[in-house]
Structure formats: structure tokens, C-alpha cells
Design a protein around this motif. Structure first.
Motif, PDB file in Angstrom:
ATOM      1  N   PHE A  97       0.800  -1.221   0.000  1.00 21.15           N
ATOM      2  CA  PHE A  97       0.000   0.000   0.000  1.00 21.15           C
ATOM      3  C   PHE A  97       0.839   1.279   0.000  1.00 21.15           C
ATOM      4  CE2 PHE A  97      -3.712  -2.358   2.277  1.00 21.15           C
ATOM      5  CZ  PHE A  97      -4.076  -2.931   1.073  1.00 21.15           C
ATOM      6  N   VAL A  98       2.165   1.170  -0.128  1.00 15.78           N
ATOM      7  CA  VAL A  98       2.970   2.392  -0.023  1.00 15.78           C
ATOM      8  C   VAL A  98       2.674   3.362  -1.164  1.00 15.78           C
ATOM      9  CG1 VAL A  98       4.786   1.345   1.373  1.00 15.78           C
ATOM     10  CG2 VAL A  98       4.991   1.306  -1.113  1.00 15.78           C
ATOM     11  N   ARG A  99       2.355   2.849  -2.349  1.00 12.17           N
ATOM     12  CA  ARG A  99       2.011   3.771  -3.444  1.00 12.17           C
ATOM     13  C   ARG A  99       0.717   4.528  -3.140  1.00 12.17           C
ATOM     14  NH1 ARG A  99       4.657   3.312  -8.440  1.00 12.17           N
ATOM     15  NH2 ARG A  99       6.190   1.617  -8.508  1.00 12.17           N
ATOM     16  N   ARG A 100      -0.236   3.830  -2.533  1.00 12.98           N
ATOM     17  CA  ARG A 100      -1.488   4.505  -2.186  1.00 12.98           C
ATOM     18  C   ARG A 100      -1.235   5.603  -1.152  1.00 12.98           C
ATOM     19  NH1 ARG A 100      -7.180   1.681  -0.113  1.00 12.98           N
ATOM     20  NH2 ARG A 100      -8.342   3.627   0.084  1.00 12.98           N
ATOM     21  N   ILE A 101      -0.348   5.330  -0.202  1.00 11.63           N
ATOM     22  CA  ILE A 101      -0.010   6.339   0.805  1.00 11.63           C
ATOM     23  C   ILE A 101       0.626   7.556   0.132  1.00 11.63           C
ATOM     24  CG2 ILE A 101       1.440   6.827   2.817  1.00 11.63           C
ATOM     25  CD1 ILE A 101       1.120   3.851   3.591  1.00 11.63           C
ATOM     26  N   ALA A 102       1.539   7.306  -0.802  1.00 10.92           N
ATOM     27  CA  ALA A 102       2.178   8.405  -1.526  1.00 10.92           C
ATOM     28  C   ALA A 102       1.157   9.201  -2.323  1.00 10.92           C
ATOM     29  CB  ALA A 102       3.270   7.860  -2.443  1.00 10.92           C
TER      30      ALA A 102
ATOM     31  N   ASP B 278      14.293  -6.201  -0.026  1.00  7.70           N
ATOM     32  CA  ASP B 278      14.275  -7.567  -0.547  1.00  7.70           C
ATOM     33  C   ASP B 278      12.900  -7.987  -1.045  1.00  7.70           C
ATOM     34  OD1 ASP B 278      16.963  -7.854   0.239  1.00  7.70           O
ATOM     35  OD2 ASP B 278      16.382  -8.465   2.256  1.00  7.70           O
ATOM     36  N   TRP B 279      11.904  -7.133  -0.874  1.00  2.05           N
ATOM     37  CA  TRP B 279      10.530  -7.478  -1.245  1.00  2.05           C
ATOM     38  C   TRP B 279      10.399  -7.496  -2.767  1.00  2.05           C
ATOM     39  CZ3 TRP B 279       6.327  -3.742  -2.528  1.00  2.05           C
ATOM     40  CH2 TRP B 279       5.068  -4.367  -2.624  1.00  2.05           C
ATOM     41  N   PRO B 280       9.877  -8.578  -3.347  1.00  4.07           N
ATOM     42  CA  PRO B 280       9.819  -8.695  -4.805  1.00  4.07           C
ATOM     43  C   PRO B 280       9.031  -7.596  -5.491  1.00  4.07           C
ATOM     44  CG  PRO B 280       9.440 -10.838  -3.776  1.00  4.07           C
ATOM     45  CD  PRO B 280       9.432  -9.819  -2.674  1.00  4.07           C
ATOM     46  N   GLY B 281       8.044  -7.010  -4.826  1.00  3.88           N
ATOM     47  CA  GLY B 281       7.220  -5.988  -5.468  1.00  3.88           C
ATOM     48  C   GLY B 281       7.752  -4.584  -5.338  1.00  3.88           C
ATOM     49  N   ARG B 282       8.960  -4.411  -4.815  1.00  3.45           N
ATOM     50  CA  ARG B 282       9.463  -3.061  -4.498  1.00  3.45           C
ATOM     51  C   ARG B 282       9.476  -2.127  -5.696  1.00  3.45           C
ATOM     52  NH1 ARG B 282      14.648  -0.466  -3.990  1.00  3.45           N
ATOM     53  NH2 ARG B 282      15.631  -2.275  -4.965  1.00  3.45           N
ATOM     54  N   ASN B 283       9.898  -2.621  -6.835  1.00  3.34           N
ATOM     55  CA  ASN B 283      10.008  -1.764  -8.017  1.00  3.34           C
ATOM     56  C   ASN B 283       8.908  -2.023  -9.054  1.00  3.34           C
ATOM     57  OD1 ASN B 283      12.350  -0.540  -7.032  1.00  3.34           O
ATOM     58  ND2 ASN B 283      13.628  -2.190  -7.839  1.00  3.34           N
ATOM     59  N   ALA B 284       7.829  -2.679  -8.608  1.00  3.70           N
ATOM     60  CA  ALA B 284       6.752  -3.001  -9.544  1.00  3.70           C
ATOM     61  C   ALA B 284       6.147  -1.732 -10.125  1.00  3.70           C
ATOM     62  CB  ALA B 284       5.683  -3.834  -8.856  1.00  3.70           C
ATOM     63  N   ALA B 285       5.761  -1.812 -11.385  1.00  2.00           N
ATOM     64  CA  ALA B 285       5.203  -0.630 -12.064  1.00  2.00           C
ATOM     65  C   ALA B 285       3.754  -0.394 -11.682  1.00  2.00           C
ATOM     66  CB  ALA B 285       5.323  -0.803 -13.578  1.00  2.00           C
ATOM     67  N   THR B 286       3.059  -1.456 -11.236  1.00  2.18           N
ATOM     68  CA  THR B 286       1.648  -1.300 -10.932  1.00  2.18           C
ATOM     69  C   THR B 286       1.454  -0.766  -9.525  1.00  2.18           C
ATOM     70  OG1 THR B 286       1.561  -3.603 -10.217  1.00  2.18           O
ATOM     71  CG2 THR B 286       0.948  -3.111 -12.481  1.00  2.18           C
ATOM     72  N   LYS B 287       0.327  -0.093  -9.299  1.00  2.38           N
ATOM     73  CA  LYS B 287       0.023   0.456  -7.984  1.00  2.38           C
ATOM     74  C   LYS B 287      -0.721  -0.568  -7.155  1.00  2.38           C
ATOM     75  CE  LYS B 287      -0.134   5.298  -9.357  1.00  2.38           C
ATOM     76  NZ  LYS B 287      -0.901   6.551  -9.336  1.00  2.38           N
TER      77      LYS B 287
END
Length: 251
Positions: A136-141, A242-251
Motif C-alpha cells: 500500500f505504499v504507493r497509495r499512501i504516496a 528484498d521485497w519482490p514488489g518493491r520496483n513493480a510498475a503497478t500500484k
């Protein structure tokens, strides 16, 4: 053991159903997608029949003050009533670290109302307070965005991976009821503004993170420790880097 996971097709719920099934439990996903609606009561009685444990990881579709309060109060009342009729022996609910600390926002106030209903019911219970999820970090941003700037307070921030949240909730569910609360969090603490500055850079996001002590977090200003647990919290294993979704393009 039959364990019903309310919100079982969502982010944490689907992970829980998989993990509990792998442990040999009869894990049942209960959500509108499977014909169970906690707001209307549709399908609830059949879903919880024969269950030893019910886990509630459902979430409100709206964070608007009246809507989120209505969701958690109505759904929790309906769920607890169905559990009492079915003789369920353990109610587990996922909540948020910091709900009981000032200053609160509308979502936190709704979660407090939910927890009060659980604590006052006749069903043995466990509350799992988790910090913010990596997912949810993208949503927070996005919520903190003002034009091309992201305003973040320089307070402590200790997010965790959804997999670690599911692990903690599942572990609690198969144990004895706490009739109280356990806090779970990520293995690392950050300054919130620094975390998001690094995160946006890793996403290639051009927005500028601005340090603002008065920045709001979903409607409320934060104190230094509003979002982090006490020292006795159970920590997850997965670090953000180390989280696999760290650089994911999707929100």
C-alpha cells in the motif's frame, strides 16, 4: 480445523487461505465473490457453520468517515451474531498499529469501534495490530500528493510485507485466543519522509518528496510514534529492499 477467512479473496485473505490450507486446515474464503456479504448478512450463517475459528481481514471500500464507520460496525455486528449462533470459539481480527493513539483519523476511529464490538462480545478473540503494508505504499504516496509534491512527515515508519502479515494472523488464529492484542511490524524502522523519497526514486517517479512536519496521513497529523509499535512487537522477516514488489510498475 475449519477456519473461515472473511475477506478471503483479498490481498491478505487470499494469502491466509493458501497458508492455512497448506497446514492442513479447512480454510474457507468468505467474501462477496464467494456469496458471503457481511453488510447484508447474505451467506454468513452457512459460511461459519461448523467453524472453530473466524478470521476477519475484510476492509471498507471507502475511507469516507461515515461509510467506513458504517462498514466496520455493521459487518462486525453481523459477523459476531452469526458466530455466536454457530458456536465459533475464536474470532481473530486484523487491525492497525496506532488506532488507539492520538491523533486518529476516520479510518482509525472506525477500527476502534470495530474492536470495541469484538471486545464486548461473548466470543473469545484475538486482535492483530499490523503496521502499513508494503503493498500500500504507493497509495499512501498518492494520498499525500499535492500537485507534483508528496508531503511526508519526518516520523517513524515501520511497514511490513503482506506475506508477513498473513503469517502473523494465521499463527494467531491457530493458537489460543489472546482476549487481547498483539502488534506485528516490519523488521526495519525508517523516517517516513526518507522512506518515500527512496521509494519514489526506485520507482522512477518524478514527484518530489517534501518533508513537512504538519503533513496529513489520511486526514490527520502524525506524532513521532503514531504508526510504529511498542518494543514487544512481533517482527516480520521480509525487508523492503528484498521485497519482490518493491520496483513493480503497478500500484
Amino acid at each position: 480445523m475449519k477456519i473461515v477467512v472473511v475477506g478471503g479473496t483479498g490481498l491478505i485473505g487470499s494469502k491466509l487461505v493458501t497458508k492455512l490450507g497448506e497446514q492442513g486446515h479447512e480454510a474457507v474464503a468468505a467474501s462477496p465473490n464467494t456469496g458471503v456479504n457481511t453488510l447484508t448478512g447474505e451467506g454468513l450463517a452457512d459460511a461459519v457453520a461448523g467453524a472453530q475459528v473466524v478470521i476477519d481481514v475484510s476492509n471498507s471500500p471507502s475511507f469516507e468517515e461515515a461509510a467506513v464507520l458504517e462498514f466496520f460496525q455493521t459487518s462486525t455486528r453481523n459477523l459476531l451474531a452469526a458466530e455466536a449462533a454457530a458456536g465459533v470459539g475464536h474470532h481473530v481480527a486484523l487491525s492497525v498499529v496506532g488506532t488507539e493513539r492520538p491523533p486518529g483519523n476516520a479510518y482509525f476511529r472506525a477500527k476502534i469501534a470495530q474492536e470495541k464490538l469484538i471486545e464486548e462480545s461473548s466470543i473469545p478473540y484475538s486482535l492483530v495490530h499490523a503496521t502499513q503494508f508494503f503493498e500500500f505504499v504507493r497509495r499512501i504516496a498518492d494520498d499525500a500528493t499535492d500537485g507534483d509534491k508528496v508531503r511526508m512527515a519526518p516520523v517513524l515508519f515501520q511497514p511490513m510485507a503482506g506475506d508477513d502479515v498473513a503469517e502473523a494472523v494465521g499463527r494467531t488464529a491457530v493458537g489460543s485466543p489472546l482476549n487481547g492484542m498483539v502488534e506485528v511490524a516490519g523488521p526495519e524502522q525508517f523516517r517516513m519522509d526518507e522512506f518515500f523519497r527512496d521509494a519514489l526514486a526506485s520507482w522512477g517517479d518524478p514527484r518530489e518528496v517534501v518533508t513537512d512536519p504538519h503533513a496529513h496521513y489520511f486526514g490527520a497529523e502524525l506524532l513521532e510514534r503514531s504508526l510504529v509499535p511498542d518494543d514487544d512487537a512481533v517482527l516480520g522477516q521480509i525487508r523492503y529492499r528484498d521485497w519482490p514488489g518493491r520496483n513493480a510498475a503497478t500500484k
